[in-house]
Design a protein around this motif. Structure first.
Motif, PDB file in Angstrom:
ATOM      1  N   UNK A   1       0.976  -1.201   0.201  1.00 27.11           N
ATOM      2  CA  UNK A   1      -0.014   0.024  -0.106  1.00 27.11           C
ATOM      3  C   UNK A   1       0.787   1.284  -0.052  1.00 27.11           C
ATOM      4  N   UNK A   2       0.567   2.156  -0.911  1.00 24.72           N
ATOM      5  CA  UNK A   2       1.620   3.349  -0.909  1.00 24.72           C
ATOM      6  C   UNK A   2       1.518   4.040   0.422  1.00 24.72           C
ATOM      7  N   UNK A   3       2.681   4.409   0.832  1.00 22.91           N
ATOM      8  CA  UNK A   3       2.874   5.156   2.218  1.00 22.91           C
ATOM      9  C   UNK A   3       3.540   6.527   2.136  1.00 22.91           C
ATOM     10  N   UNK A   4       2.891   7.574   2.603  1.00 23.90           N
ATOM     11  CA  UNK A   4       3.639   8.988   2.628  1.00 23.90           C
ATOM     12  C   UNK A   4       3.981   9.069   4.080  1.00 23.90           C
ATOM     13  N   UNK A   5       4.993   9.674   4.309  1.00 16.14           N
ATOM     14  CA  UNK A   5       5.349  10.149   5.839  1.00 16.14           C
ATOM     15  C   UNK A   5       5.587  11.756   5.751  1.00 16.14           C
ATOM     16  N   UNK A   6       4.897  12.387   6.559  1.00 12.58           N
ATOM     17  CA  UNK A   6       5.092  13.787   6.549  1.00 12.58           C
ATOM     18  C   UNK A   6       5.108  14.330   7.858  1.00 12.58           C
ATOM     19  N   UNK A   7       5.859  15.764   7.847  1.00 18.30           N
ATOM     20  CA  UNK A   7       5.979  16.463   9.059  1.00 18.30           C
ATOM     21  C   UNK A   7       4.747  16.863   9.412  1.00 18.30           C
ATOM     22  N   UNK A   8       4.158  16.929  10.543  1.00 22.09           N
ATOM     23  CA  UNK A   8       2.764  17.091  11.041  1.00 22.09           C
ATOM     24  C   UNK A   8       2.786  18.705  10.688  1.00 22.09           C
ATOM     25  N   UNK A   9       3.826  19.559  10.920  1.00 23.31           N
ATOM     26  CA  UNK A   9       3.732  21.038  10.773  1.00 23.31           C
ATOM     27  C   UNK A   9       3.520  21.439   9.357  1.00 23.31           C
ATOM     28  N   UNK A  10       3.782  20.534   8.491  1.00 25.07           N
ATOM     29  CA  UNK A  10       3.822  20.787   6.986  1.00 25.07           C
ATOM     30  C   UNK A  10       2.540  20.310   6.352  1.00 25.07           C
ATOM     31  N   UNK A  11       2.101  19.394   6.996  1.00 29.34           N
ATOM     32  CA  UNK A  11       1.130  18.556   6.296  1.00 29.34           C
ATOM     33  C   UNK A  11      -0.237  19.378   5.936  1.00 29.34           C
ATOM     34  N   UNK A  12      -0.957  20.072   6.796  1.00 31.76           N
ATOM     35  CA  UNK A  12      -2.165  20.859   6.614  1.00 31.76           C
ATOM     36  C   UNK A  12      -2.092  21.732   5.647  1.00 31.76           C
ATOM     37  N   UNK A  13      -0.723  22.359   5.691  1.00 35.81           N
ATOM     38  CA  UNK A  13      -0.714  23.767   4.880  1.00 35.81           C
ATOM     39  C   UNK A  13      -0.534  23.543   3.481  1.00 35.81           C
ATOM     40  N   UNK A  14      -0.378  22.169   3.055  1.00 35.81           N
ATOM     41  CA  UNK A  14      -0.058  21.712   1.719  1.00 35.81           C
ATOM     42  C   UNK A  14      -1.361  21.442   1.205  1.00 35.81           C
ATOM     43  N   UNK A  15      -2.390  21.387   1.675  1.00 36.33           N
ATOM     44  CA  UNK A  15      -3.724  20.900   1.228  1.00 36.33           C
ATOM     45  C   UNK A  15      -3.729  19.531   0.634  1.00 36.33           C
ATOM     46  N   UNK A  16      -3.444  18.556   1.294  1.00 35.57           N
ATOM     47  CA  UNK A  16      -2.978  17.223   0.961  1.00 35.57           C
ATOM     48  C   UNK A  16      -4.324  16.517   0.661  1.00 35.57           C
TER      49      UNK A  16
END
Ligand code: M6R
Length: 369
Positions: A77-92
């Protein structure tokens, strides 16, 4: 309360074999299947997941990076990992078929909390991996898998990290089990090896005196670099983070393959470079590549500090300092390879006269964005 240790951090490093064993306890049955009753997300939902997104900060983010390797390898299953502080602001891009995994020791990290709230607003299911019962992050998640590290007092995360990594493997293996993908001999043998891992962590702890001695000898250095490949890359990042926060030294972690794209220009005479070497068994291409990287940096004057598996003779000619760790499957190596880096940072901080448990400018839980 420090149990005879000078610092909570030392006590917590020593508690790691138990923390790891406690986190596995009751979660693997006699037949080698996983029983994660706490993951109250129905199997049919887990079967329909088409993407996993992990959000976390700091050390927990490094655990998430390791999880990505495990999840993609075992479940496809594809998996991404992201810094929580960046996540929201990128419109994921998130929907009901996305499983979001929020990793947090404290369960109170504001960036991670905001990321999970955002994910739930988009209809995604959120699974928390958390060490603190009843804290905000698990309360606001759809399900929680608790790490059983016990209270972690030192600002620098150690035992919580190891248990987060264990919990991530459990999630990966569980997803594999529920979805039936790649659920074969490899997974069963990993589960067996995972049950032994706490003894191996114990073994590492018993052989740390030379690492302490080495750390003391480097106390006047300004920079230490860390290199790794595959899951050794997040381990390198974690080693560098520990050194920054505890020893206040310039420390950077790199994916060893990136050396020639820039960082190799930093190498100068006697610069300490810690290299995390994957097992020569299994995926040996990785191993051979990193041995060449060690040769490359050593030829340019680096002082190489090599973390390698017992029995790996290929690294011996190029290691100025050799730290042995027990043999493990490639994906599990972070559980043993991180420990010497924790000890190294703790000892360097002590040698530099720093406050080990309460590094300057830092708080144990970061409850502001
Ligand atoms: O409580 P959390 O796991 O959410 O904390 C995340 C980071 O703030 C934390 O891991 C931090 O990076 C540690 N001080 C690292 O040792």
């Amino acid at each position: 309360e420090k149990g005879g240790y000078d610092y909570f951090m030392l006590k917590e490093i020593a508690e790691q074999p138990k923390a790891v064993a406690d986190t596995l306890l009751g979660r693997i049955d006699a037949s080698g299947s996983l029983a994660l009753d706490e993951v109250r997300i129905p199997d049919h939902v887990l079967r329909e997941i088409d993407k996993v997104v992990i959000v976390a900060c700091g050390t927990a983010f490094h655990a998430g990076m390791i999880a990505k390797y495990a999840i993609e390898h075992w479940t496809r299953v594809p998996c991404e990992v992201e810094l929580a502080s960046e996540f929201r602001y990128r419109d994921p891009i998130l929907d009901q078929r996305t499983l979001v995994v929020a990793i947090s020791q404290s369960g109170e990290t504001m960036d991670t909390l905001m990321a999970l709230r955002h994910a739930r607003e988009q209809g995604s299911k959120v699974l928390a991996i958390c060490n603190t019962n009843g804290s905000t992050i698990p309360r606001e998640s759809d399900a929680v898998l608790y790490t059983h590290a016990g209270p972690e007092v030192a600002v620098a995360s150690t035992k919580a990290f190891l248990t987060q990594v264990v919990a991530c493997y459990l999630v990966a293996l569980y997803l594999g089990q529920v979805r039936g993908t790649k659920w074969g001999d490899e997974i069963l043998s990993v589960i067996r090896e995972l049950s032994d891992i706490s003894k191996q962590v114990e073994q590492v702890l018993e052989t740390m005196e030379p690492v302490r001695e080495l750390a003391r000898s480097l106390k006047d250095k300004n920079t230490v670099l860390f290199l790794g490949r595959h899951v050794g890359y997040p381990v390198a990042l974690e080693g560098a983070l520990k050194l920054k926060e505890l020893a206040y030294m310039h420390a950077e972690g790199f994916a060893a393959g990136e050396l020639k794209h820039g960082p190799i220009a930093l190498i100068e005479d006697d610069l300490p470079v810690v290299v995390v070497v994957p097992s020569p068994r299994g995926r040996s291409v990785l191993h051979d590549k990193i041995v060449s990287n060690i040769q490359e940096i050593r030829a340019r004057g680096a002082r190489t500090i090599v973390i390698a598996e017992e029995g790996d003779e290929a690294v011996v000619p190029y290691a100025d300092h050799l730290v042995r760790v027990p043999q493990t499957p490639v994906l599990l190596q972070p559980l043993v390879a991180t420990v010497p880096l924790q000890v190294f940072a703790c000892e360097l901080a002590t040698a530099r006269g720093n406050e080990v448990d309460q590094p300057r400018n830092l708080a144990k839980s970061v409850t502001v964005e």
